[in-house]
Motif scaffolding. Structure first.
Motif, PDB file in Angstrom:
ATOM      1  N   LYS A  23      -4.771   6.212   0.952  1.00 41.92           N
ATOM      2  CA  LYS A  23      -4.545   6.549   2.355  1.00 41.92           C
ATOM      3  C   LYS A  23      -3.059   6.545   2.687  1.00 41.92           C
ATOM      4  O   LYS A  23      -2.226   6.067   1.912  1.00 41.92           O
ATOM      5  CB  LYS A  23      -5.293   5.560   3.258  1.00 41.92           C
TER       6      LYS A  23
ATOM      7  N   PHE B 145      -8.609   3.298  -0.274  1.00 45.45           N
ATOM      8  CA  PHE B 145      -7.675   2.477   0.492  1.00 45.45           C
ATOM      9  C   PHE B 145      -6.234   2.657   0.014  1.00 45.45           C
ATOM     10  O   PHE B 145      -5.306   2.754   0.815  1.00 45.45           O
ATOM     11  CB  PHE B 145      -8.072   1.005   0.404  1.00 45.45           C
TER      12      PHE B 145
ATOM     13  N   ALA C 180      -7.111  -5.336   1.319  1.00 44.88           N
ATOM     14  CA  ALA C 180      -8.524  -5.321   0.926  1.00 44.88           C
ATOM     15  C   ALA C 180      -8.682  -4.767  -0.489  1.00 44.88           C
ATOM     16  O   ALA C 180      -9.489  -5.280  -1.281  1.00 44.88           O
ATOM     17  CB  ALA C 180      -9.328  -4.490   1.917  1.00 44.88           C
ATOM     18  N   ALA C 181      -7.927  -3.728  -0.825  1.00 50.98           N
ATOM     19  CA  ALA C 181      -7.980  -3.178  -2.179  1.00 50.98           C
ATOM     20  C   ALA C 181      -7.530  -4.214  -3.207  1.00 50.98           C
ATOM     21  O   ALA C 181      -8.088  -4.299  -4.309  1.00 50.98           O
ATOM     22  CB  ALA C 181      -7.100  -1.929  -2.260  1.00 50.98           C
TER      23      ALA C 181
ATOM     24  N   THR D 284      -5.823  -2.383   4.750  1.00 55.30           N
ATOM     25  CA  THR D 284      -6.566  -1.651   3.723  1.00 55.30           C
ATOM     26  C   THR D 284      -6.008  -1.928   2.322  1.00 55.30           C
ATOM     27  O   THR D 284      -6.768  -2.065   1.361  1.00 55.30           O
ATOM     28  CB  THR D 284      -6.509  -0.150   4.011  1.00 55.30           C
TER      29      THR D 284
ATOM     30  N   SER E 288      -1.482   4.791   4.901  1.00 53.05           N
ATOM     31  CA  SER E 288      -0.953   3.433   5.012  1.00 53.05           C
ATOM     32  C   SER E 288      -0.598   2.872   3.644  1.00 53.05           C
ATOM     33  O   SER E 288       0.402   2.162   3.484  1.00 53.05           O
ATOM     34  CB  SER E 288      -1.975   2.525   5.706  1.00 53.05           C
ATOM     35  N   GLY E 289      -1.414   3.201   2.633  1.00 54.77           N
ATOM     36  CA  GLY E 289      -1.102   2.766   1.279  1.00 54.77           C
ATOM     37  C   GLY E 289       0.154   3.426   0.738  1.00 54.77           C
ATOM     38  O   GLY E 289       0.985   2.789   0.089  1.00 54.77           O
TER      39      GLY E 289
ATOM     40  N   LEU F 119     -13.786   2.336  -3.248  1.00 53.88           N
ATOM     41  CA  LEU F 119     -13.089   1.802  -2.074  1.00 53.88           C
ATOM     42  C   LEU F 119     -11.607   1.559  -2.377  1.00 53.88           C
ATOM     43  O   LEU F 119     -10.743   1.826  -1.538  1.00 53.88           O
ATOM     44  CB  LEU F 119     -13.759   0.503  -1.617  1.00 53.88           C
TER      45      LEU F 119
END
Length: 205
Positions: free
Chosen positions: A193, A190, A74-75, A71, A195-196, A186
């Motif tokens: 979150k 991301f 992707a960001a 994620t 995970s970030g 988005l």
């Protein structure tokens, strides 16, 4: 009478150590419990420490994620996409400002009502928008480049950047800003979150 002769029935027999005791003070079949008297075990439920250093308990990997989560990656790609769109927008605005400025001097264009409505739009504003697009482009590139080594401060800055970009995409750049708005939302999701957070807050040695 000899007290040291074990074969003498009248002599004093040597005392035997208690059953299960060890002359060196250790429990049979186990290690001594540190911090307790020799020959006694630690109370039930109290963990015994290992040799040298206390044991440490960690929830998950104490070093944090070793590779960038999907994620977050992707960001980062979306930041590059926004930078590319900003570059295209800046070029279009500059070309439009130059074209409008040059066409104002043409006699034929003075009779075109639609062009006159466009010419009424200040050319300087187009240049300001172009400059803003370039500045936002540079901002997005800097954030994307620092994703590999940046800390929690970069995470917060990226979220602020994404929120402002989403708002600008709604107003005043409604039509051309729709893609920016979707990408910015988005990015904020991301990066925000768990995970970030784990990626940007991981220990750095």
């Amino acid at each position: 009478m000899s007290f040291g002769d074990p074969n003498n029935p009248y002599g004093q027999q040597p005392q035997q150590p208690p059953q299960g005791a060890n002359p060196y003070g250790q429990q049979q079949g186990g290690q001594p419990g540190y911090g307790y008297p020799q020959g006694q075990q630690a109370p039930q439920g109290v963990p015994q420490q290992g040799y040298g250093y206390p044991q440490q308990q960690y929830g998950g990997d104490p070093a944090g994620p070793q590779t960038m989560p999907g994620t977050v990656s992707a960001a980062r790609v979306m930041l590059w996409v926004i930078a590319g769109l900003q570059a295209i927008g800046a070029v279009i605005m500059v070309i439009g400002a130059v074209g409008v400025s040059a066409a104002k001097d043409r006699a034929a264009a003075r009779d075109d009502v639609q062009f006159q409505q466009l010419a009424d739009y200040p050319v300087g504003v187009l240049y300001v928008f172009a400059a803003f697009a370039v500045a936002w482009l540079v901002f997005a590139v800097v954030l994307a480049v620092k994703f590999g080594k940046g800390g929690n401060g970069l995470r917060v800055t990226t979220m602020v950047f994404a929120i402002v970009t989403a708002v600008l995409g709604i107003y005043p750049f409604v039509v051309i800003g729709l893609i920016h708005t979707v990408l910015a939302i988005l990015i904020a999701v991301f990066v925000g979150k768990e995970s970030g957070a784990q990626w940007f807050k991981r220990p750095r040695y």
